[in-house]
Write a protein that holds these residues in place. Structure first.
Motif, mmCIF file in Angstrom:
data_model
loop_
_atom_site.group_PDB
_atom_site.id
_atom_site.type_symbol
_atom_site.label_atom_id
_atom_site.label_comp_id
_atom_site.label_asym_id
_atom_site.label_seq_id
_atom_site.Cartn_x
_atom_site.Cartn_y
_atom_site.Cartn_z
ATOM 1 N N ILE A 93 0.781 -1.445 0.370
ATOM 2 C CA ILE A 93 0.028 -0.114 -0.109
ATOM 3 C C ILE A 93 0.713 0.873 -0.187
ATOM 4 C CG2 ILE A 93 -1.555 1.455 1.189
ATOM 5 C CD1 ILE A 93 -2.980 -2.057 2.185
ATOM 6 N N THR A 94 2.127 0.902 0.035
ATOM 7 C CA THR A 94 2.970 2.383 0.158
ATOM 8 C C THR A 94 3.378 2.383 -1.309
ATOM 9 O OG1 THR A 94 4.076 1.161 2.210
ATOM 10 C CG2 THR A 94 5.798 2.749 1.048
ATOM 11 N N LYS A 95 3.229 1.380 -2.361
ATOM 12 C CA LYS A 95 3.452 1.961 -3.298
ATOM 13 C C LYS A 95 2.410 3.273 -3.991
ATOM 14 C CE LYS A 95 5.171 -2.796 -4.725
ATOM 15 N NZ LYS A 95 6.039 -3.153 -3.954
ATOM 16 N N PRO A 96 1.256 3.008 -4.115
ATOM 17 C CA PRO A 96 0.229 3.819 -4.412
ATOM 18 C C PRO A 96 0.400 5.761 -3.424
ATOM 19 C CG PRO A 96 -1.375 2.882 -3.834
ATOM 20 C CD PRO A 96 0.758 1.906 -2.903
ATOM 21 N N GLN A 144 -7.255 -1.197 -8.276
ATOM 22 C CA GLN A 144 -6.830 -2.183 -6.533
ATOM 23 C C GLN A 144 -6.210 -2.755 -6.677
ATOM 24 O OE1 GLN A 144 -9.772 -5.656 -7.249
ATOM 25 N NE2 GLN A 144 -8.426 -6.647 -8.115
ATOM 26 N N TRP A 145 -5.999 -2.792 -5.151
ATOM 27 C CA TRP A 145 -3.838 -3.383 -5.586
ATOM 28 C C TRP A 145 -4.549 -3.879 -3.451
ATOM 29 C CZ3 TRP A 145 -1.266 -5.464 -8.796
ATOM 30 C CH2 TRP A 145 -0.114 -5.934 -8.609
ATOM 31 N N GLY A 146 -2.991 -4.589 -3.469
ATOM 32 C CA GLY A 146 -3.059 -5.253 -1.727
ATOM 33 C C GLY A 146 -1.261 -4.833 -1.604
ATOM 34 N N GLY A 147 -1.561 -5.961 -0.506
ATOM 35 C CA GLY A 147 0.099 -5.215 0.601
ATOM 36 C C GLY A 147 -0.043 -7.026 1.064
ATOM 37 N N TYR A 200 1.526 -7.785 3.485
ATOM 38 C CA TYR A 200 0.925 -8.339 5.258
ATOM 39 C C TYR A 200 -0.036 -8.648 5.284
ATOM 40 C CZ TYR A 200 5.663 -7.116 7.232
ATOM 41 O OH TYR A 200 6.947 -7.165 7.554
ATOM 42 N N GLY A 201 -1.574 -8.372 4.397
ATOM 43 C CA GLY A 201 -2.493 -8.686 4.393
ATOM 44 C C GLY A 201 -4.010 -8.228 4.313
ATOM 45 N N HIS A 202 -3.254 -6.698 3.273
ATOM 46 C CA HIS A 202 -4.642 -5.905 2.444
ATOM 47 C C HIS A 202 -4.893 -6.169 1.207
ATOM 48 C CE1 HIS A 202 -2.390 -5.334 6.135
ATOM 49 N NE2 HIS A 202 -0.993 -4.470 5.566
ATOM 50 N N TYR A 203 -5.881 -5.040 1.182
ATOM 51 C CA TYR A 203 -6.464 -5.431 -0.190
ATOM 52 C C TYR A 203 -7.691 -3.697 -0.534
ATOM 53 C CZ TYR A 203 -10.342 -6.169 -3.466
ATOM 54 O OH TYR A 203 -11.004 -5.903 -4.710
ATOM 55 N N TRP A 204 -7.607 -3.063 -1.492
ATOM 56 C CA TRP A 204 -8.083 -2.186 -1.508
ATOM 57 C C TRP A 204 -8.391 -1.765 -3.268
ATOM 58 C CZ3 TRP A 204 -6.439 1.506 -5.099
ATOM 59 C CH2 TRP A 204 -5.241 1.137 -5.832
ATOM 60 N N PHE A 205 -9.206 -1.641 -3.790
ATOM 61 C CA PHE A 205 -9.888 -0.996 -4.876
ATOM 62 C C PHE A 205 -11.050 0.302 -4.978
ATOM 63 C CE2 PHE A 205 -14.014 -3.221 -3.176
ATOM 64 C CZ PHE A 205 -15.020 -2.932 -3.604
ATOM 65 N N VAL A 206 -10.606 1.152 -5.640
ATOM 66 C CA VAL A 206 -12.255 2.836 -6.096
ATOM 67 C C VAL A 206 -12.228 2.043 -7.364
ATOM 68 C CG1 VAL A 206 -11.773 5.010 -6.854
ATOM 69 C CG2 VAL A 206 -9.894 3.959 -5.185
ATOM 70 N N ASP A 207 -13.291 2.010 -7.295
ATOM 71 C CA ASP A 207 -14.577 2.161 -8.246
ATOM 72 C C ASP A 207 -15.721 3.314 -9.083
ATOM 73 O OD1 ASP A 207 -16.618 1.500 -10.453
ATOM 74 O OD2 ASP A 207 -17.160 -0.695 -8.989
ATOM 75 N N GLU A 229 -3.406 -14.430 3.178
ATOM 76 C CA GLU A 229 -4.978 -14.508 2.969
ATOM 77 C C GLU A 229 -5.584 -13.442 3.274
ATOM 78 O OE1 GLU A 229 -9.441 -15.508 2.803
ATOM 79 O OE2 GLU A 229 -7.073 -16.745 2.737
ATOM 80 N N GLY A 230 -5.011 -12.787 3.781
ATOM 81 C CA GLY A 230 -5.506 -10.591 3.851
ATOM 82 C C GLY A 230 -5.073 -10.082 2.127
ATOM 83 N N MET A 231 -4.575 -10.712 1.448
ATOM 84 C CA MET A 231 -4.337 -10.106 0.437
ATOM 85 C C MET A 231 -4.107 -10.711 -1.009
ATOM 86 S SD MET A 231 -0.485 -8.912 -1.111
ATOM 87 C CE MET A 231 -0.060 -10.769 -2.106
ATOM 88 N N ALA A 232 -4.422 -11.826 -0.890
ATOM 89 C CA ALA A 232 -4.633 -12.831 -2.464
ATOM 90 C C ALA A 232 -4.979 -14.624 -1.889
ATOM 91 C CB ALA A 232 -3.043 -13.806 -2.553
ATOM 92 N N GLY A 233 -6.233 -13.945 -0.692
ATOM 93 C CA GLY A 233 -6.958 -15.709 -0.295
ATOM 94 C C GLY A 233 -8.202 -14.973 -0.739
ATOM 95 N N ALA A 234 -9.117 -15.994 -0.297
ATOM 96 C CA ALA A 234 -10.125 -15.802 -0.163
ATOM 97 C C ALA A 234 -11.884 -14.150 0.205
ATOM 98 C CB ALA A 234 -11.427 -17.384 -0.411
#
Length: 372
Positions: free
Chosen positions: A60-63, A325-328, A330-337, A353-358
């Motif tokens: 999440i640092t990247k953006p 959208q992207w993630g992190g 350590y277990g993160h996810y966000w999106f802007v529609d 799991e928090g980034m790439a799991g279900a």
């Protein structure tokens, strides 16, 4: 608005011990319509997760760093079409044939430079052999040394001819430092976190008592508490974590994964990107077209700030075309529609799991059921 679907997803993930804790925020038409903290910040000590919990943000640092770069480009401090060597003359990674093609800032922003990440390679891959840090480990390693290690590795492809997630944003951070004469943390604070009043988000921890303990996936569940040094299998390789890096003043500020912050701050940043509220960037600078590369499966490309959805049907997603959208890790996810005007931030303390799991997929789907 009710949020029965989101509550069910969160409760189910915690009950099944897929995640340890999470903070989830949703905004519709620019207003927060859902906020919830659930689970544990420290499971072993019985400490519940709070809405103002701090998380190691990883990618999440990247953006945030990309946004600082885009602002500096708008101010003509840097030129996105210029080669990296204008600021880093010794940064000349080569192709396997020995040639050193020009890498531009545009290539770094869009991850089309030919660079890589160690966790995307086999254990004996070139980045691992060279000791390259992904920005999550090796506290005390200097940026200059890591740049030298990156430059010693062969490029995966000629710049501009492919896409590969990479340490490019760490290199971009080094360029910004050289271009401004300022440390990267000061640049991001001046250009992004300061103007947006993101007071809890920085390259250091502003309040250690609020920092969530990191956990890693385990099969069978439950997730296990991360050790001081942790290796977690991911894709073709292994991601290496040193959670204490965030406290090491000698660790270089990783533009790709070095910050910590809160869900509220991340939401504040994402809301600033709304078409009707360009608090930071001009509309033209939020690239919603993306590369032609398939970055998160069918239908997804990559822009300046994250993955860009080009074809919702191909992606089997309820999101609109143009969604970022992207993630992190350590277990993160966000999106802007932008069409539904729906923004979701989901931070967890559970890798991966928090980034790439279900869980992130379920949160996404529930948000559309609850708020659209």
């Amino acid at each position: 608005m009710t949020a029965s679907h989101l509550d069910k997803v969160i409760d189910g993930a915690i009950a099944r011990q897929r995640i340890v804790g999470t903070v989830v925020l949703a905004a519709r038409d620019g207003e927060i319509v859902y906020r919830r903290a659930a689970g544990s910040a420290d499971r072993e000590q019985g400490i519940a997760l709070r809405e103002d919990a701090l998380f190691r943000l990883a990618s999440i640092t990247k953006p945030l760093v990309a946004t600082a770069a885009l602002k500096l480009a708008d101010e003509e401090t840097i030129d996105l079409s210029a080669p990296v060597t204008e600021w880093l003359p010794d940064f000349r990674p080569r192709l396997p044939d020995g040639t050193a093609p020009a890498i531009t800032l545009q290539h770094l922003l869009t991850h089309t430079a030919g660079l890589s990440y160690g966790f995307l390679e086999a254990p004996d891959g070139p980045y691992r052999r060279a000791g390259v840090s992904d920005g999550l480990d090796q506290p005390g390693l200097s940026l200059a040394e890591n740049l030298a290690r990156i430059a010693s590795c062969p490029l995966a492809y000629a710049p501009g001819t492919g896409w590969r997630y990479s340490v490019a944003t760490d290199v971009l951070g080094a360029v910004l430092q050289e271009a401004t004469g300022m440390p990267l943390p000061a640049i991001v604070q001046r250009e992004v976190t300061g103007p947006l009043r993101m007071r809890d988000t920085a390259f250091h921890v502003v309040d250690a008592d609020r920092l969530a303990v990191p956990y890693r996936d385990a099969r069978p569940a439950p997730p296990t508490r991360m050790a001081s040094e942790e290796e977690v299998p991911f894709m073709e390789g292994v991601a290496r974590f040193t959670p204490g890096r965030i406290f090491d003043a000698a660790a270089y500020p990783s533009g790709g994964s070095g910050m910590a912050g809160t869900a509220d701050d991340v939401m504040r940043f994402l809301l600033s990107l709304r078409t009707s509220n360009r608090a930071i960037l001009r509309a033209a600078e939020v690239d919603r077209t993306g590369t032609g590369a398939m970055t998160q499966g069918p239908g997804w490309g990559f822009g300046y700030l994250g993955a860009v959805l080009g074809h919702p049907k191909e992606a089997h997603s309820p999101q609109s075309a143009g969604t970022l959208q992207w993630g992190g890790a350590y277990g993160h996810y966000w999106f802007v529609d932008p069409l539904a005007d729906l923004v979701v931030v989901q931070l967890t303390n559970t890798t991966f799991e928090g980034m790439a799991g279900a869980f992130p997929r379920d949160v996404r789907n529930a948000a559309y059921k609850d708020f659209t």
